[in-house]
Scaffold this active site. Structure first.
Site, PDB file in Angstrom:
ATOM      1  CB  SER A  15      57.712  -1.570   9.013  1.00  0.00           C
ATOM      2  OG  SER A  15      58.108  -0.272   8.639  1.00  0.00           O
ATOM      3  CB  THR A  62      65.219   2.002  10.068  1.00  0.00           C
ATOM      4  OG1 THR A  62      64.883   3.315  10.507  1.00  0.00           O
ATOM      5  CG2 THR A  62      65.289   1.068  11.279  1.00  0.00           C
ATOM      6  CE  LYS A  66      66.327   5.127   6.601  1.00  0.00           C
ATOM      7  NZ  LYS A  66      65.448   6.258   6.244  1.00  0.00           N
ATOM      8  CG  ASN A  87      64.189   3.038   2.232  1.00  0.00           C
ATOM      9  OD1 ASN A  87      64.488   2.689   1.093  1.00  0.00           O
ATOM     10  ND2 ASN A  87      62.993   3.493   2.538  1.00  0.00           N
ATOM     11  CG  ASP A 102      62.722   7.235   3.039  1.00  0.00           C
ATOM     12  OD1 ASP A 102      61.696   6.607   3.350  1.00  0.00           O
ATOM     13  OD2 ASP A 102      63.754   7.228   3.737  1.00  0.00           O
ATOM     14  N   GLY A 127      65.576  21.345   7.326  1.00  0.00           N
ATOM     15  CA  GLY A 127      66.358  20.194   7.764  1.00  0.00           C
ATOM     16  C   GLY A 127      67.394  19.812   6.734  1.00  0.00           C
ATOM     17  CB  ALA A 128      70.619  19.617   6.258  1.00  0.00           C
ATOM     18  CE1 TYR A 227      56.238   7.189  12.154  1.00  0.00           C
ATOM     19  CE2 TYR A 227      57.292   8.239  10.270  1.00  0.00           C
ATOM     20  CZ  TYR A 227      57.309   7.313  11.299  1.00  0.00           C
ATOM     21  OH  TYR A 227      58.414   6.524  11.477  1.00  0.00           O
TER      22      TYR A 227
HETATM   23  P1  NDP Z   1      68.094  13.251  11.047  1.00  0.00           P
HETATM   24  O1  NDP Z   1      68.483  12.971  12.464  1.00  0.00           O
HETATM   25  O2  NDP Z   1      68.915  12.707   9.946  1.00  0.00           O
HETATM   26  O3  NDP Z   1      67.998  14.857  10.852  1.00  0.00           O
HETATM   27  C1  NDP Z   1      67.376  15.657  11.806  1.00  0.00           C
HETATM   28  C2  NDP Z   1      67.268  17.078  11.280  1.00  0.00           C
HETATM   29  O4  NDP Z   1      66.459  17.807  12.217  1.00  0.00           O
HETATM   30  C3  NDP Z   1      68.598  17.821  11.189  1.00  0.00           C
HETATM   31  O5  NDP Z   1      68.554  18.675  10.058  1.00  0.00           O
HETATM   32  C4  NDP Z   1      68.615  18.644  12.487  1.00  0.00           C
HETATM   33  O6  NDP Z   1      69.367  19.832  12.393  1.00  0.00           O
HETATM   34  C5  NDP Z   1      67.148  18.990  12.611  1.00  0.00           C
HETATM   35  N1  NDP Z   1      66.721  19.319  13.983  1.00  0.00           N
HETATM   36  C6  NDP Z   1      66.680  18.471  15.039  1.00  0.00           C
HETATM   37  N2  NDP Z   1      66.185  19.121  16.111  1.00  0.00           N
HETATM   38  C7  NDP Z   1      65.898  20.382  15.722  1.00  0.00           C
HETATM   39  C8  NDP Z   1      65.364  21.527  16.377  1.00  0.00           C
HETATM   40  N3  NDP Z   1      65.026  21.490  17.672  1.00  0.00           N
HETATM   41  N4  NDP Z   1      65.174  22.649  15.649  1.00  0.00           N
HETATM   42  C9  NDP Z   1      65.508  22.690  14.327  1.00  0.00           C
HETATM   43  N5  NDP Z   1      66.033  21.641  13.658  1.00  0.00           N
HETATM   44  C10 NDP Z   1      66.228  20.511  14.351  1.00  0.00           C
HETATM   45  O7  NDP Z   1      66.573  12.747  10.958  1.00  0.00           O
HETATM   46  P2  NDP Z   1      65.765  12.226   9.661  1.00  0.00           P
HETATM   47  O8  NDP Z   1      66.029  13.140   8.542  1.00  0.00           O
HETATM   48  O9  NDP Z   1      66.024  10.776   9.480  1.00  0.00           O
HETATM   49  O10 NDP Z   1      64.250  12.356  10.167  1.00  0.00           O
HETATM   50  C11 NDP Z   1      63.654  13.626  10.416  1.00  0.00           C
HETATM   51  C12 NDP Z   1      62.164  13.428  10.718  1.00  0.00           C
HETATM   52  O11 NDP Z   1      61.509  12.905   9.578  1.00  0.00           O
HETATM   53  C13 NDP Z   1      61.899  12.449  11.860  1.00  0.00           C
HETATM   54  O12 NDP Z   1      60.851  12.963  12.640  1.00  0.00           O
HETATM   55  C14 NDP Z   1      61.447  11.184  11.142  1.00  0.00           C
HETATM   56  O13 NDP Z   1      60.556  10.430  11.930  1.00  0.00           O
HETATM   57  C15 NDP Z   1      60.738  11.765   9.935  1.00  0.00           C
HETATM   58  N6  NDP Z   1      60.730  10.848   8.794  1.00  0.00           N
HETATM   59  C16 NDP Z   1      59.522  10.510   8.250  1.00  0.00           C
HETATM   60  C17 NDP Z   1      59.446   9.681   7.165  1.00  0.00           C
HETATM   61  C18 NDP Z   1      58.106   9.339   6.591  1.00  0.00           C
HETATM   62  O14 NDP Z   1      58.018   8.358   5.834  1.00  0.00           O
HETATM   63  N7  NDP Z   1      57.078  10.093   6.904  1.00  0.00           N
HETATM   64  C19 NDP Z   1      60.663   9.107   6.536  1.00  0.00           C
HETATM   65  C20 NDP Z   1      61.892   9.532   7.177  1.00  0.00           C
HETATM   66  C21 NDP Z   1      61.911  10.372   8.272  1.00  0.00           C
HETATM   67  P3  NDP Z   1      70.969  19.836  12.623  1.00  0.00           P
HETATM   68  O15 NDP Z   1      71.590  19.403  11.338  1.00  0.00           O
HETATM   69  O16 NDP Z   1      71.264  21.266  12.953  1.00  0.00           O
HETATM   70  O17 NDP Z   1      71.253  18.900  13.783  1.00  0.00           O
END
Ligand code: NDP
Length: 282
Positions: A15, A62, A66, A87, A102, A127-128, A227
């Site tokens: 950033s 971050t 958040k 954020n 976001d 994802g969730a 990314y």
């Molecule tokens: P969170 O930690 O809040 O959520 C992670 C999610 O990934 C959960 O749903 C988790 O499932 C799932 N997960 C983790 N490992 C695995 C796996 N091996 N197989 C399947 N599902 C998996 O993370 P965020 O939502 O904050 O971020 C997620 C991604 O998005 C990151 O890589 C982040 O860098 C990217 N991102 C990019 C942004 C952008 O501007 N481009 C903005 C925000 C995030 P479970 O619930 O079962 O644990």
């Protein structure tokens, strides 16, 4: 003027590169974006500092703050409240306001890539976690139909239940549903698939949320929020099946540009290109 990033850790963040490039681009030569590594116990003092120092225009927030910043703010937007995450913090008069950029950043980058989203869109969100909440909110705000799949299905249902309370989302109960298996034929009809899991993110670049024994829908467009790396295993799986794949760097730039607008009141459109360029270099 100073804008900071509150999180823990923050040293990896790109950033500063993109925000400082944007300040320079619009001639705000006395503005600086800095990193404020803030462990949980230091959060109240940090927010007080943001509030009381006149030269602080605001900050980004971050992981892991958040959600936890919300009680310290005077106003949290309905969007951020529904998503459950702030954020961006900015000031108006004596007040601290919280926003989530976001979800708008995601929609702005889809528009940049010429991807239409509307009632005709059938999306599948993987994802969730925090980013999935913003993405489902964004898609539902455009009245898209959304299936949500998560490794832990109960979290996907909780996400939809929470978003259903938003006054801005109409018919979310009719338009959105949980799908427990990616082998479900409904997943093959998705035109837009959005990866909001961290599976495949550096350093675990060999991981993917998509099972090897399920073909990726050839006609779908994949948007991967990850990314780092710029091309994920999931993007390669999608392209191997003939699908188009877009990585998440543009969303990072667009959410940053929307935050920049809150602090400086200069339109995001004036700086989003320079931010994309700065991120690509960084
Ligand atoms: P969170 O930690 O809040 O959520 C992670 C999610 O990934 C959960 O749903 C988790 O499932 C799932 N997960 C983790 N490992 C695995 C796996 N091996 N197989 C399947 N599902 C998996 O993370 P965020 O939502 O904050 O971020 C997620 C991604 O998005 C990151 O890589 C982040 O860098 C990217 N991102 C990019 C942004 C952008 O501007 N481009 C903005 C925000 C995030 P479970 O619930 O079962 O644990």
């Amino acid at each position: 003027m100073i804008v900071g990033l509150i999180g823990h850790p923050v040293a990896h963040s790109k950033s500063p590169a993109m925000q400082n490039a944007a300040f320079a681009h619009v001639g705000l030569s006395d503005w600086r974006y800095v990193l404020w590594d803030t462990p949980l116990e230091a959060l109240p003092a940090r927010i007080r500092e943001v509030s009381e120092r006149a030269e602080v225009a605001g900050c980004n927030v971050t992981i892991p703050h958040k959600q936890s910043v919300m009680p310290y703010l005077n106003v949290v937007s309905e969007h951020a409240r529904a998503i459950g995450a702030v954020n961006t913090i900015f000031k108006r008069d004596r007040y601290l306001l919280g926003e989530n950029t976001d979800w708008t950043g995601f929609l702005a980058d889809l528009a940049f890539h010429g991807v239409p989203v509307g009632p005709e869109t059938q999306a599948l969100v993987l994802g969730a976690g925090g980013s999935a909440r913003a993405v489902v909110y964004a898609l539902a705000s455009q009245e898209a139909r959304v299936l949500v799949h998560n490794r832990t299905p109960a979290r996907a249902q909780a996400l939809l239940d929470d978003l259903a309370n938003s006054p801005y989302l109409h018919e979310i109960r009719e338009n959105c549903a949980v799908v427990t298996s990616l082998a479900d034929p409904a997943c093959q009809t998705a035109g837009l698939i959005v990866n909001c899991t961290s599976a495949g993110m550096w350093p675990a670049e060999d991981a993917s949320p998509w099972p090897d024994d399920v073909p990726f829908p050839a006609g779908a467009l994949l948007y991967d929020l990850i990314y780092k790396p710029p091309v994920t295993k999931l993007m390669r799986q999608a392209e191997a099946c003939g699908a188009r794949a877009i990585g998440g760097i543009g969303m990072l730039a667009e959410q940053g540009a929307a935050a920049f607008e809150k602090w400086t009141r200069i339109p995001a459109s004036h700086v989003s290109a320079i931010m994309r360029e700065a991120l690509a270099k960084a």
